[in-house]
Design a protein around this motif. Structure first.
Motif, PDB file in Angstrom:
ATOM      1  N   LEU A 108       0.833  -1.200   0.000  1.00 37.23           N
ATOM      2  CA  LEU A 108       0.000   0.000   0.000  1.00 37.23           C
ATOM      3  C   LEU A 108       0.870   1.253   0.000  1.00 37.23           C
ATOM      4  CD1 LEU A 108      -2.807   1.327   0.266  1.00 37.23           C
ATOM      5  CD2 LEU A 108      -2.490   1.196   2.732  1.00 37.23           C
ATOM      6  N   PHE A 109       1.901   1.266   0.833  1.00 36.18           N
ATOM      7  CA  PHE A 109       2.812   2.413   0.866  1.00 36.18           C
ATOM      8  C   PHE A 109       3.530   2.574  -0.473  1.00 36.18           C
ATOM      9  CE2 PHE A 109       3.174   1.793   5.677  1.00 36.18           C
ATOM     10  CZ  PHE A 109       2.153   2.700   5.914  1.00 36.18           C
ATOM     11  N   PHE A 110       3.928   1.486  -1.067  1.00 34.41           N
ATOM     12  CA  PHE A 110       4.599   1.540  -2.370  1.00 34.41           C
ATOM     13  C   PHE A 110       3.664   2.098  -3.441  1.00 34.41           C
ATOM     14  CE2 PHE A 110       5.773  -0.430  -6.429  1.00 34.41           C
ATOM     15  CZ  PHE A 110       7.050   0.090  -6.566  1.00 34.41           C
ATOM     16  N   ALA A 111       2.425   1.602  -3.484  1.00 34.41           N
ATOM     17  CA  ALA A 111       1.465   2.072  -4.493  1.00 34.41           C
ATOM     18  C   ALA A 111       1.143   3.552  -4.299  1.00 34.41           C
ATOM     19  CB  ALA A 111       0.191   1.236  -4.431  1.00 34.41           C
ATOM     20  N   MET A 112       0.986   3.987  -3.062  1.00 38.58           N
ATOM     21  CA  MET A 112       0.701   5.394  -2.806  1.00 38.58           C
ATOM     22  C   MET A 112       1.906   6.271  -3.169  1.00 38.58           C
ATOM     23  SD  MET A 112      -2.371   5.665  -1.980  1.00 38.58           S
ATOM     24  CE  MET A 112      -2.348   7.364  -1.516  1.00 38.58           C
ATOM     25  N   GLY A 113       3.108   5.782  -2.927  1.00 38.10           N
ATOM     26  CA  GLY A 113       4.304   6.533  -3.310  1.00 38.10           C
ATOM     27  C   GLY A 113       4.404   6.703  -4.810  1.00 38.10           C
ATOM     28  N   VAL A 114       4.107   5.635  -5.553  1.00 40.45           N
ATOM     29  CA  VAL A 114       4.135   5.711  -7.021  1.00 40.45           C
ATOM     30  C   VAL A 114       3.060   6.673  -7.515  1.00 40.45           C
ATOM     31  CG1 VAL A 114       3.708   4.381  -9.128  1.00 40.45           C
ATOM     32  CG2 VAL A 114       5.193   3.457  -7.356  1.00 40.45           C
TER      33      VAL A 114
END
Length: 78
Positions: A26-32
């Motif tokens: 989730l953190f990775f997707a939001m960062g992207v």
């Protein structure tokens, strides 16, 4: 037994922030998503010639055409 219990409890605690592993995607997707939103917004503001933010381009302002049409209408009224 007290010192042994204290050492056992100290070894169980991990330093740092306890973030569950399940939240990493989730953190990775939001960062992207945030990074791409910033990139495309920057591209739009920096390279779009139809937007007029910041420095103005006198050739695209349309002021020259307005002044010429005003002069023509004044000269035709005389």
């Amino acid at each position: 037994m007290r010192p042994t219990q204290f050492i056992l409890n100290a070894s169980k605690k991990k330093p740092g922030v306890g973030v569950p592993v399940e939240l990493t995607p989730l953190f990775f997707a939001m960062g992207v998503a945030i990074a791409s939103g910033c990139w495309f917004t920057y591209k739009k503001f920096a390279y779009d010639t139809s937007l007029r933010v910041g420095r103005t381009n006198p050739d695209r302002s349309g002021l020259k055409e307005v002044l010429e049409s005003a002069e023509k209408s004044e000269s035709s009224e005389k």
